[in-house]
Motif scaffolding. Structure first.
Motif, PDB file in Angstrom:
ATOM      1  N   LEU A 137      -4.269   7.411  10.817  1.00 19.55           N
ATOM      2  CA  LEU A 137      -3.269   7.402   9.746  1.00 19.55           C
ATOM      3  C   LEU A 137      -2.383   6.161   9.790  1.00 19.55           C
ATOM      4  N   ALA A 138      -2.798   5.157  10.535  1.00 16.13           N
ATOM      5  CA  ALA A 138      -1.950   3.961  10.698  1.00 16.13           C
ATOM      6  C   ALA A 138      -1.642   3.287   9.364  1.00 16.13           C
ATOM      7  N   LEU A 139      -2.600   3.281   8.440  1.00 14.77           N
ATOM      8  CA  LEU A 139      -2.383   2.579   7.177  1.00 14.77           C
ATOM      9  C   LEU A 139      -1.309   3.252   6.330  1.00 14.77           C
ATOM     10  N   THR A 140      -1.087   4.534   6.518  1.00 14.70           N
ATOM     11  CA  THR A 140      -0.054   5.230   5.746  1.00 14.70           C
ATOM     12  C   THR A 140       1.340   4.815   6.194  1.00 14.70           C
ATOM     13  N   ARG A 141       1.439   4.123   7.327  1.00 14.78           N
ATOM     14  CA  ARG A 141       2.730   3.657   7.842  1.00 14.78           C
ATOM     15  C   ARG A 141       2.824   2.131   7.785  1.00 14.78           C
ATOM     16  N   GLU A 181       2.388  -9.996   8.767  1.00 17.33           N
ATOM     17  CA  GLU A 181       2.871  -9.852  10.135  1.00 17.33           C
ATOM     18  C   GLU A 181       3.385  -8.434  10.365  1.00 17.33           C
ATOM     19  N   LEU A 182       3.029  -7.864  11.518  1.00 14.42           N
ATOM     20  CA  LEU A 182       3.488  -6.536  11.922  1.00 14.42           C
ATOM     21  C   LEU A 182       4.235  -6.637  13.239  1.00 14.42           C
ATOM     22  N   THR A 183       5.033  -5.628  13.535  1.00 17.39           N
ATOM     23  CA  THR A 183       5.589  -5.542  14.873  1.00 17.39           C
ATOM     24  C   THR A 183       4.449  -5.276  15.844  1.00 17.39           C
ATOM     25  N   GLU A 184       4.631  -5.605  17.090  1.00 17.32           N
ATOM     26  CA  GLU A 184       3.581  -5.368  18.081  1.00 17.32           C
ATOM     27  C   GLU A 184       3.237  -3.883  18.153  1.00 17.32           C
ATOM     28  N   PHE A 185       4.260  -3.040  18.050  1.00 20.14           N
ATOM     29  CA  PHE A 185       4.022  -1.591  18.122  1.00 20.14           C
ATOM     30  C   PHE A 185       3.112  -1.136  16.986  1.00 20.14           C
ATOM     31  N   ASP A 186       3.412  -1.551  15.745  1.00 24.42           N
ATOM     32  CA  ASP A 186       2.597  -1.141  14.602  1.00 24.42           C
ATOM     33  C   ASP A 186       1.205  -1.755  14.676  1.00 24.42           C
ATOM     34  N   ASN A 230      -0.483  -2.431  17.305  1.00 25.09           N
ATOM     35  CA  ASN A 230      -1.267  -1.716  18.318  1.00 25.09           C
ATOM     36  C   ASN A 230      -1.887  -0.440  17.757  1.00 25.09           C
ATOM     37  N   GLU A 231      -1.276   0.154  16.743  1.00 22.16           N
ATOM     38  CA  GLU A 231      -1.848   1.363  16.155  1.00 22.16           C
ATOM     39  C   GLU A 231      -3.140   1.075  15.406  1.00 22.16           C
ATOM     40  N   PHE A 232      -3.308  -0.171  14.960  1.00 14.97           N
ATOM     41  CA  PHE A 232      -4.549  -0.563  14.279  1.00 14.97           C
ATOM     42  C   PHE A 232      -5.601  -1.086  15.249  1.00 14.97           C
ATOM     43  N   THR A 233      -5.215  -1.347  16.493  1.00  5.85           N
ATOM     44  CA  THR A 233      -6.121  -2.022  17.426  1.00  5.85           C
ATOM     45  C   THR A 233      -6.298  -1.279  18.751  1.00  5.85           C
ATOM     46  N   PRO A 234      -6.405   0.037  18.757  1.00  2.97           N
ATOM     47  CA  PRO A 234      -6.561   0.726  20.045  1.00  2.97           C
ATOM     48  C   PRO A 234      -7.948   0.486  20.624  1.00  2.97           C
ATOM     49  N   SER A 235      -8.043   0.584  21.905  1.00  2.00           N
ATOM     50  CA  SER A 235      -9.370   0.554  22.520  1.00  2.00           C
ATOM     51  C   SER A 235     -10.041   1.903  22.271  1.00  2.00           C
ATOM     52  N   ILE A 236     -11.331   1.879  22.035  1.00  2.00           N
ATOM     53  CA  ILE A 236     -12.054   3.128  21.759  1.00  2.00           C
ATOM     54  C   ILE A 236     -11.946   4.081  22.941  1.00  2.00           C
ATOM     55  N   SER A 237     -11.890   3.539  24.151  1.00  2.00           N
ATOM     56  CA  SER A 237     -11.807   4.393  25.341  1.00  2.00           C
ATOM     57  C   SER A 237     -10.483   5.140  25.435  1.00  2.00           C
ATOM     58  N   ILE A 259       0.836  -1.201   0.000  1.00  2.00           N
ATOM     59  CA  ILE A 259       0.000   0.000   0.000  1.00  2.00           C
ATOM     60  C   ILE A 259       0.868   1.247   0.000  1.00  2.00           C
ATOM     61  N   ASP A 260       0.465   2.221  -0.806  1.00  2.00           N
ATOM     62  CA  ASP A 260       1.139   3.513  -0.830  1.00  2.00           C
ATOM     63  C   ASP A 260       0.076   4.603  -0.775  1.00  2.00           C
ATOM     64  N   ILE A 261      -0.265   4.997   0.439  1.00  2.00           N
ATOM     65  CA  ILE A 261      -1.271   6.036   0.647  1.00  2.00           C
ATOM     66  C   ILE A 261      -0.649   7.162   1.457  1.00  2.00           C
ATOM     67  N   HIS A 262      -0.692   8.362   0.944  1.00  2.00           N
ATOM     68  CA  HIS A 262      -0.156   9.520   1.659  1.00  2.00           C
ATOM     69  C   HIS A 262      -1.149   9.962   2.730  1.00  2.00           C
ATOM     70  N   SER A 263      -0.626  10.539   3.782  1.00  2.00           N
ATOM     71  CA  SER A 263      -1.501  10.948   4.889  1.00  2.00           C
ATOM     72  C   SER A 263      -2.547  11.966   4.446  1.00  2.00           C
ATOM     73  N   ASP A 264      -2.224  12.804   3.465  1.00  2.00           N
ATOM     74  CA  ASP A 264      -3.194  13.809   3.001  1.00  2.00           C
ATOM     75  C   ASP A 264      -4.418  13.175   2.355  1.00  2.00           C
ATOM     76  N   ALA A 265      -4.275  11.935   1.881  1.00  2.00           N
ATOM     77  CA  ALA A 265      -5.376  11.289   1.159  1.00  2.00           C
ATOM     78  C   ALA A 265      -6.435  10.719   2.089  1.00  2.00           C
ATOM     79  N   VAL A 266      -6.109  10.496   3.358  1.00  2.00           N
ATOM     80  CA  VAL A 266      -7.038   9.848   4.282  1.00  2.00           C
ATOM     81  C   VAL A 266      -8.092  10.836   4.749  1.00  2.00           C
TER      82      VAL A 266
END
Length: 349
Positions: A244-248, A318-323, A325-332, A189-196
């Motif tokens: 913006l997690a998908l841009t990274r 597969e992602l690093t745990e850090f990356d 976590n950016e896709f899976t935050p708790s809503i709270s 994927i190649d998506i710039h942050s401005d596109a989101v």
């Protein structure tokens, strides 16, 4: 006067002795470092692998052996893949660079014959724990049709044939061989942050959130959108990070999606201003943190969506745990629901 002259002579001799010792040490150091006088040989200018074109045409496998691991590139019905990846394709540019590099290598000056110095220029036999990389081209019958031990010291490439003790500097270049994951074509994927424009989030507890921003606004302009418009942001960065997690997106590995053993624990849908949607589902597997992707084609985003699906369909990345976590935050951790007794307050910076 005689004593003074004698003392001066003694001091000069001492200085000369020290200089001679330093020069000797320097000579020994240079010799140990492998900087021997280049040797002219009958091989100079000739191809390192003269029959490589034929070996390349019949290649069924390229095996790379290192001191701490070995891996193979397999030529199968669907093209070249990395062995053990479940059939995931390798990068065509790296494969072309390796094949072209091997075919173009020519012998340069001869270097050391001392086995003890081979590791200093990256030519120690990896089968004996050395620092070199052994490249073997194998045909369908399992026969090694071409092989070479190669190494690098700085910008200089060295090589020798397996079983030979003569090291050579060679003319040409080869791609890095010391990371098998680098062969995987994980540029999905190649998506710039401005596109989101927006993101929909669903966390492990079943809570959901929709964040949105207008065209041309900053990365920290995401706000809860209907039906969550009355929710209060914990902070602007708490919203922009998952938005913006998908841009990274930077996978570190891959396996067939059919090999997933758990159920998704979160969902993350990115929307762009031009109508592309990418639906990501996250899995916490026993062997790591994985996600699957599916692009929804709409409007001008249809072509990009099709390209993403061609690479991503059927695979778990597969992602690093850090990356991950950016896709899976708790809503709270992003917003607070409205409380009837609390007045509305602006988002924190």
């Amino acid at each position: 006067m005689i004593d003074i002259r004698h003392g001066q002579r003694v001091r000069r001799l001492q200085v000369l002795a020290v200089l001679a010792g330093l020069l000797t040490v320097l000579a020994i150091f240079l010799n140990i470092g492998g900087n021997e006088t280049p040797q002219t040989t009958g091989r100079m200018g000739k191809p390192v692998l003269p029959d490589f074109a034929e070996a390349r045409a019949d290649a069924a496998e390229i095996r790379i052996t290192l001191a701490d691991e070995s891996y193979s590139l397999i030529n199968g019905p669907d093209g070249w893949t990395l062995k053990g990846s479940g059939g995931y394709p390798v990068r065509a540019d790296r494969l072309a660079s390796l094949a072209g590099g091997l075919g173009d290598l020519t012998w340069g000056e001869g270097r050391t014959r001392d086995p003890g110095k081979m590791n200093r220029i990256g030519l120690g036999d990896p089968r004996d724990g050395g620092t070199g990389a052994l490249i073997e081209i194998i045909n369908e019958a399992g026969t090694v049709t071409a092989s070479l031990i190669t190494g690098r010291k700085g910008s200089i490439v060295y090589a020798r044939l397996p079983g030979e003790e003569q090291a050579f500097r060679v003319n040409g270049d080869l791609p890095p061989l010391y990371n098998h994951d680098a062969w995987l074509d994980l540029d999905i994927i190649d998506i710039h942050s401005d596109a989101v424009s927006a993101v929909r989030l669903f966390d492990a507890r079943g809570n959901s959130l929709y964040l949105q921003r207008s065209v041309g606004s900053s990365d920290r302009s995401f706000r809860p959108a209907p039906p969550y418009q009355d929710y209060r942001l914990v902070s602007r960065i708490a919203a922009s990070t998952p938005a913006l997690a998908l841009t990274r997106f930077q996978p570190i590995g891959v396996k067939p999606a059919s090999k997933l053993t758990t159920r998704p624990v979160a969902r993350h849908i990115t929307e762009t201003h031009d109508g592309l949607e990418v639906d990501l589902q996250a899995y916490r597997e026993p062997d790591g943190y994985f996600v699957t992707l599916r692009a929804i084609e709409a409007g001008e985003g249809a072509q990009r969506g099709s390209t993403i699906n061609q690479k991503a369909s059927g695979w778990a990345f597969e992602l690093t745990e850090f990356d991950w976590n950016e896709f899976t935050p708790s809503i709270s951790s992003i917003v607070r629901p409205p409380q009837p007794s609390d007045p509305a307050s602006p988002a924190q910076p």
